[in-house]
Motif scaffolding. Structure first.
Motif, PDB file in Angstrom:
ATOM      1  N   UNK A  22       0.854  -1.198   0.000  1.00  0.00           N
ATOM      2  CA  UNK A  22       0.000   0.000   0.000  1.00  0.00           C
ATOM      3  C   UNK A  22       0.881   1.235   0.000  1.00  0.00           C
ATOM      4  N   UNK A  23       0.566   2.208  -0.876  1.00  0.00           N
ATOM      5  CA  UNK A  23       1.226   3.515  -0.819  1.00  0.00           C
ATOM      6  C   UNK A  23       0.191   4.602  -1.062  1.00  0.00           C
ATOM      7  N   UNK A  24      -0.006   5.449  -0.076  1.00  0.00           N
ATOM      8  CA  UNK A  24      -0.894   6.600  -0.221  1.00  0.00           C
ATOM      9  C   UNK A  24      -0.055   7.866  -0.132  1.00  0.00           C
ATOM     10  N   UNK A  25      -0.181   8.735  -1.136  1.00  0.00           N
ATOM     11  CA  UNK A  25       0.531  10.020  -1.097  1.00  0.00           C
ATOM     12  C   UNK A  25      -0.414  11.103  -0.612  1.00  0.00           C
ATOM     13  N   UNK A  26      -0.017  11.831   0.431  1.00  0.00           N
ATOM     14  CA  UNK A  26      -0.854  12.977   0.805  1.00  0.00           C
ATOM     15  C   UNK A  26      -0.735  14.056  -0.262  1.00  0.00           C
ATOM     16  N   UNK A  27      -1.839  14.686  -0.617  1.00  0.00           N
ATOM     17  CA  UNK A  27      -1.785  15.784  -1.593  1.00  0.00           C
ATOM     18  C   UNK A  27      -2.600  16.965  -1.086  1.00  0.00           C
ATOM     19  N   UNK A  28      -2.266  18.138  -1.555  1.00  0.00           N
ATOM     20  CA  UNK A  28      -3.008  19.356  -1.239  1.00  0.00           C
ATOM     21  C   UNK A  28      -3.075  19.567   0.257  1.00  0.00           C
ATOM     22  N   UNK A  29      -4.191  20.038   0.724  1.00  0.00           N
ATOM     23  CA  UNK A  29      -4.341  20.245   2.156  1.00  0.00           C
ATOM     24  C   UNK A  29      -3.543  21.439   2.609  1.00  0.00           C
ATOM     25  N   UNK A  36      -5.867  15.316   1.462  1.00  0.00           N
ATOM     26  CA  UNK A  36      -6.413  14.183   0.718  1.00  0.00           C
ATOM     27  C   UNK A  36      -5.263  13.224   0.407  1.00  0.00           C
ATOM     28  N   UNK A  37      -5.591  12.019   0.027  1.00  0.00           N
ATOM     29  CA  UNK A  37      -4.524  11.104  -0.375  1.00  0.00           C
ATOM     30  C   UNK A  37      -4.786  10.561  -1.771  1.00  0.00           C
ATOM     31  N   UNK A  38      -3.684  10.375  -2.506  1.00  0.00           N
ATOM     32  CA  UNK A  38      -3.742   9.636  -3.761  1.00  0.00           C
ATOM     33  C   UNK A  38      -3.479   8.181  -3.408  1.00  0.00           C
ATOM     34  N   UNK A  39      -4.421   7.327  -3.738  1.00  0.00           N
ATOM     35  CA  UNK A  39      -4.219   5.906  -3.437  1.00  0.00           C
ATOM     36  C   UNK A  39      -3.444   5.301  -4.606  1.00  0.00           C
ATOM     37  N   UNK A  40      -2.147   5.565  -4.610  1.00  0.00           N
ATOM     38  CA  UNK A  40      -1.323   5.206  -5.768  1.00  0.00           C
ATOM     39  C   UNK A  40      -1.193   3.697  -5.925  1.00  0.00           C
ATOM     40  N   UNK A  61      -0.568   6.562 -14.508  1.00  0.00           N
ATOM     41  CA  UNK A  61      -1.098   6.892 -13.193  1.00  0.00           C
ATOM     42  C   UNK A  61      -1.711   5.735 -12.437  1.00  0.00           C
ATOM     43  N   UNK A  62      -1.675   4.529 -12.986  1.00  0.00           N
ATOM     44  CA  UNK A  62      -2.342   3.414 -12.307  1.00  0.00           C
ATOM     45  C   UNK A  62      -1.478   2.817 -11.209  1.00  0.00           C
ATOM     46  N   UNK A  63      -0.233   3.250 -11.070  1.00  0.00           N
ATOM     47  CA  UNK A  63       0.586   2.798  -9.957  1.00  0.00           C
ATOM     48  C   UNK A  63       1.746   1.894 -10.315  1.00  0.00           C
ATOM     49  N   UNK A  64       2.058   1.771 -11.586  1.00  0.00           N
ATOM     50  CA  UNK A  64       3.135   0.875 -11.996  1.00  0.00           C
ATOM     51  C   UNK A  64       4.482   1.337 -11.447  1.00  0.00           C
ATOM     52  N   UNK A  65       4.822   2.597 -11.683  1.00  0.00           N
ATOM     53  CA  UNK A  65       6.131   3.089 -11.238  1.00  0.00           C
ATOM     54  C   UNK A  65       6.218   3.154  -9.725  1.00  0.00           C
ATOM     55  N   UNK A  66       5.120   3.496  -9.075  1.00  0.00           N
ATOM     56  CA  UNK A  66       5.140   3.533  -7.611  1.00  0.00           C
ATOM     57  C   UNK A  66       5.422   2.138  -7.061  1.00  0.00           C
ATOM     58  N   UNK A  67       4.797   1.126  -7.651  1.00  0.00           N
ATOM     59  CA  UNK A  67       5.068  -0.256  -7.238  1.00  0.00           C
ATOM     60  C   UNK A  67       6.561  -0.554  -7.372  1.00  0.00           C
ATOM     61  N   UNK A  68       7.131  -0.191  -8.508  1.00  0.00           N
ATOM     62  CA  UNK A  68       8.550  -0.462  -8.745  1.00  0.00           C
ATOM     63  C   UNK A  68       9.418   0.262  -7.714  1.00  0.00           C
ATOM     64  N   UNK A 287      -7.481   9.296  -8.991  1.00  0.00           N
ATOM     65  CA  UNK A 287      -7.125   8.344  -7.931  1.00  0.00           C
ATOM     66  C   UNK A 287      -7.224   8.942  -6.524  1.00  0.00           C
ATOM     67  N   UNK A 288      -7.527  10.232  -6.435  1.00  0.00           N
ATOM     68  CA  UNK A 288      -7.691  10.831  -5.105  1.00  0.00           C
ATOM     69  C   UNK A 288      -8.965  10.322  -4.455  1.00  0.00           C
ATOM     70  N   UNK A 289      -9.993  10.153  -5.244  1.00  0.00           N
ATOM     71  CA  UNK A 289     -11.265   9.731  -4.685  1.00  0.00           C
ATOM     72  C   UNK A 289     -11.827   8.612  -5.553  1.00  0.00           C
TER      73      UNK A 289
END
Ligand code: ATP
Ligand code: ADP
Ligand code: SF4
Ligand code: SF4
Ligand code: MG
Ligand code: MG
Lengths: 346, 331
Positions: A22-29, A36-40, A61-68, A287-289
């Motif tokens: 699981x990786x969630x990036x906080x964004x904005x706020x 908010x979080x991006x559920x990457x 943006x579907x999370x491929x690079x984040x997974x790597x 992916x934020x919501x």
């Protein structure tokens, strides 16, 4: 060459096991706004067998690079376990050992090379960090340049900006191999290359895999390339795995409506068989919501109430190897197209 | 008379040569000739750096004046494009020829709403009233199938998704019903499921409006979806021109042949891919021989000594290679 890394678990032990990543990036706020979080990456699990090539496909943006990057420990994860050859990373396997055993090649061949080092120095750098003498490391670098099809006499003393994109990508591959790794993650490694150069680099990857006994995790948005190079494939959508299985089974019988759409969206290869109707409409959602239940339900032609209310788990499609996260394949899910619950027990 | 003007090419490029001067010289386009009839889609296919975008930008006169040397002629709808003065140029852009890009940020202004940008363009180019412009803006957003078009008139580009922005850019480009649309890889940055939607939309709009389109791409699959004719570029030259079917099924020049053979589509796992060895030439010098010779398996002495001839195999089917010459009877 650095000593090969010892095989601990034997052939039946997967080289890589990923559990519940699981990786969630906080964004904005800001001061008053709620963060908010991006559920990457959201609960991603898979395995890679020794000597296998596993492909990961999905839209931007579907999370491929984040997974790597999570696998490479380039950023902290929120949750999940990474097990390398049976060793839990961070416990029985140190990060230092992992970073030698697992190497990555990025899409942007320029950004990943130090502009002030010559190509030879760049390749020799890693082995020196791991204790190799300067002379031996330089000899190794020149050997590897030959292996990736670049004449050391011509290229060893050049700087990254003095070679073409395809040549730089070969340098990056040589650099990844310099530590004698077991797993190489290729993140859009051929995507920026022109077609005629892409074919050269793909041939090279196939040759090197055989010669060094490598295992690949091959990330790409190009379905033709993934089919060519992979044994098995994962399809991702909005941070989740929606389908996985042997590449031919997935291509010949995609079970998830998203995979079906992705394959149908490929441009035609025959002028007399042009696409007449787009397989799905609209853009991937934010992916934020992400949508509730099945994240694909906003674009799916088979959506029913259960899809909006309940998250479909990855379930077997044919045998244990081909799985999809869709209520239509989950026995007794409540979807009108799902097999009856009793069929699964039989 | 009207018959003749219907069949005369709408776009005619003759021996276009473009050189960038400055720190280093780049011979970006080297003697390109092209003819595009009304209502046809021509694909400009080639690898990165082959001169596709520069050719398109010359058609719109978008190249930096100071550092660019241009020769040859470009005629669009009877006008000598390279000779247009500033006033004529501003009337020409948008009304006669319009352009869409890979990156919508190049065409859309971030500080104005989509509706205002289209309205302004219609008012400026057609001398129409604000109300007419506004009505056209709505009509265009509906035409490119932006959902809730009326509401989107007041949206800023950054408030839209990538696919939506691409549609908005197309709406802006087509608002004044141009005769020629120049499309520079407008779907390359899009996701697969969005790319096919935009391609089909462009195909439909082109047919409805009877536009001529020059569509730049490096992806043969994209060309197959949208083009009638294809011109293949290599090192600033067109090496082969023909109908889409001619090029896909029966390319004659060794470069497009190699390009088509090296595709991974349909290749068996474990089987080696066909490749073209080497890399494209640097464009620091004007070509004086076949630019493809260093990579060509059929190259012979004459290929390295002078420019290969442009051989016309049949009307509209041209191959720039010494081999092609041998296949046509000398007349
Ligand atoms: N550092 C970050 N901060 C905030 N959001 C991020 C960050 N890195 C990635 N994301 C977001 O996480 C999601 C997944 O990103 P990721 O780059 O992994 O996707 P990808 O599938 O590899 O995309 P692409 O194909 O475009 O590279 C995206 O919505 C992205 O915007
Ligand atoms: N403004 C410029 N100044 C100098 N060189 C340029 C400029 N624009 C393009 N070039 C060069 O011209 C060649 C062709 O570029 P381009 O037409 O953009 O290629 P592509 O086929 O990828 O679109 C390349 O070598 C490029 O670097
Ligand atoms: S779970 Fe429902 S919405 Fe999701 S892909 Fe399957 S049918 Fe479509
Ligand atoms: S002219 Fe000669 S070198 Fe050029 S493509 Fe033809 S055969 Fe090859
Ligand atoms: Mg990525
Ligand atoms: Mg370009």
């Amino acid at each position: 060459m650095l000593e090969p890394i010892e095989d601990l678990g034997g052939a039946a032990q997967p080289l890589l096991e990923v559990k519940g990543l699981v990786k969630h990036f906080p964004v904005g706020g800001g001061l008053f706004a709620k963060t908010k979080v991006v559920q990457a990456v959201d609960d991603v699990s898979f395995t890679v067998a020794k000597g296998e090539t596993v492909g990961i496909v999905g839209e931007s943006g579907c999370g491929k690079s984040t997974t790597a990057r999570l696998l490479m420990q380039l950023m902290p994860r929120n949750e999940g376990e990474i097990i390398f050859d049976g060793q839990l990373v961070g416990e029985s396997m140190s990060l230092r050992d992992l970073r030698r055993a697992m190497q990555m090649v990025f899409q942007d061949s320029y950004a990943s090379l130090n502009p002030r080092l010559t190509i030879e120095e760049s390749i020799a750098f890693g082995p020196k960090v791991h204790g190799m003498a300067d002379g031996a490391a330089r000899t190794l670098a020149r050997d590897l340049l030959t292996k990736v099809g670049l004449k050391p006499e011509t290229f060893a003393n050049r700087y990254p900006h003095e070679v073409s994109g395809g040549q730089r990508q070969r340098v990056n591959i040589a650099r990844a191999l310099a530590l004698n790794p077991r797993l190489v993650i290729l993140d859009e490694a051929v995507s920026a290359l022109d077609k005629s150069v892409e074919a050269q680099v793909l041939n090279l990857l196939v040759d090197l895999k055989r010669e060094f006994g490598l295992t690949y995790l091959f990330i790409s948005h190009d379905l033709n390339v993934v089919r060519y190079i992979s044994d098995r494939v994962l399809v991702m959508y909005l941070g989740q795995v929606v389908e996985l299985g042997p590449v031919d089974e997935v291509w010949d019988g995609p079970a998830h409506p998203y995979t079906q759409a992705l394959l149908a969206a490929m441009p035609a290869s025959d002028p007399d068989q042009r696409t007449e109707v787009p397989p799905i409409t609209g853009d991937p959602p934010n992916p934020i919501d992400p949508p509730s239940g099945c994240r694909f339900h906003t674009r799916c032609g088979f959506c029913e109430d259960v899809c909006i209310s309940t998250v479909p788990r990855l379930s077997m499609v044919a045998d244990g190897a081909h799985q999809a996260a869709c209520h239509m394949v989950i026995p007794g899910s409540g979807h009108t197209r799902a097999p009856a619950a009793s069929e699964a027990a039989a | 008379m009207s018959l003749a003007s219907d069949t005369a090419p709408l776009v005619e490029i003759d021996n276009l040569t473009i050189r960038f001067t400055g720190e280093r010289t780049v011979h970006a386009v080297n003697g390109v000739s092209l003819a595009l009839p009304k209502g046809q889609v021509l694909g400009l296919l080639g690898e990165s750096g082959s001169g596709k975008s520069v050719t398109l930008r010359a058609l719109m006169r978008l190249l930096p004046k100071k550092r660019t040397q241009i020769s040859g002629t470009v005629r669009v709808a009877g006008q000598d494009v390279l000779a247009l003065d500033d006033d004529a140029l501003s009337a020409f852009r948008g009304r006669t020829v319009s352009m869409i890009f890979q990156e919508p940020a190049l065409a859309l202004d971030p500080v104005y709403t989509i509706g205002d940008q289209i309205t302004e363009s219609v008012v400026r180019h057609e001398g129409a009233s604000h109300a007419t412009g506004r009505a056209r803006a709505l009509e265009m957003l509906e035409l490119v199938r932006i959902p809730s078009a009326k509401r989107r008139l007041d949206a800023y580009p950054h408030e839209m998704s990538g696919g939506m922005r691409q549609r908005a850019m197309i709406a802006l480009a087509l608002a004044c019903r141009p005769q020629v649309l120049l499309a520079d890889e407008p779907t390359t940055a899009l996701d697969a499921t969005v790319q096919i939607q935009i391609l089909l939309l462009l195909r439909e709009l082109q047919r409805e409006m009877g536009m001529s389109v020059i569509f730049v791409t490096h992806d043969i699959g994209v060309a197959i979806e949208i083009c009638d004719k294809v011109a293949v570029m290599y090192a600033g030259q067109i090496v082969e021109t023909g109908s889409l079917r001619d090029i896909v099924r029966d390319a004659r020049h060794p470069y497009p042949r190699g390009l088509l053979a090296s595709t991974v589509h349909g290749a068996k796992r474990g089987q080696r891919l066909e490749t073209i060895p080497g890399t494209p030439p640097s464009l620091s010098e004007a070509p004086s021989a076949c630019s493809f010779a260093p990579r060509c398996t059929f190259a012979r002495q004459v290929c390295r000594e002078r420019l290969p001839p442009a051989v016309e195999l049949s009307p509209g089917r041209v191959v720039r290679c010494v081999l092609a010459q041998e296949t046509v009877p000398v007349t």
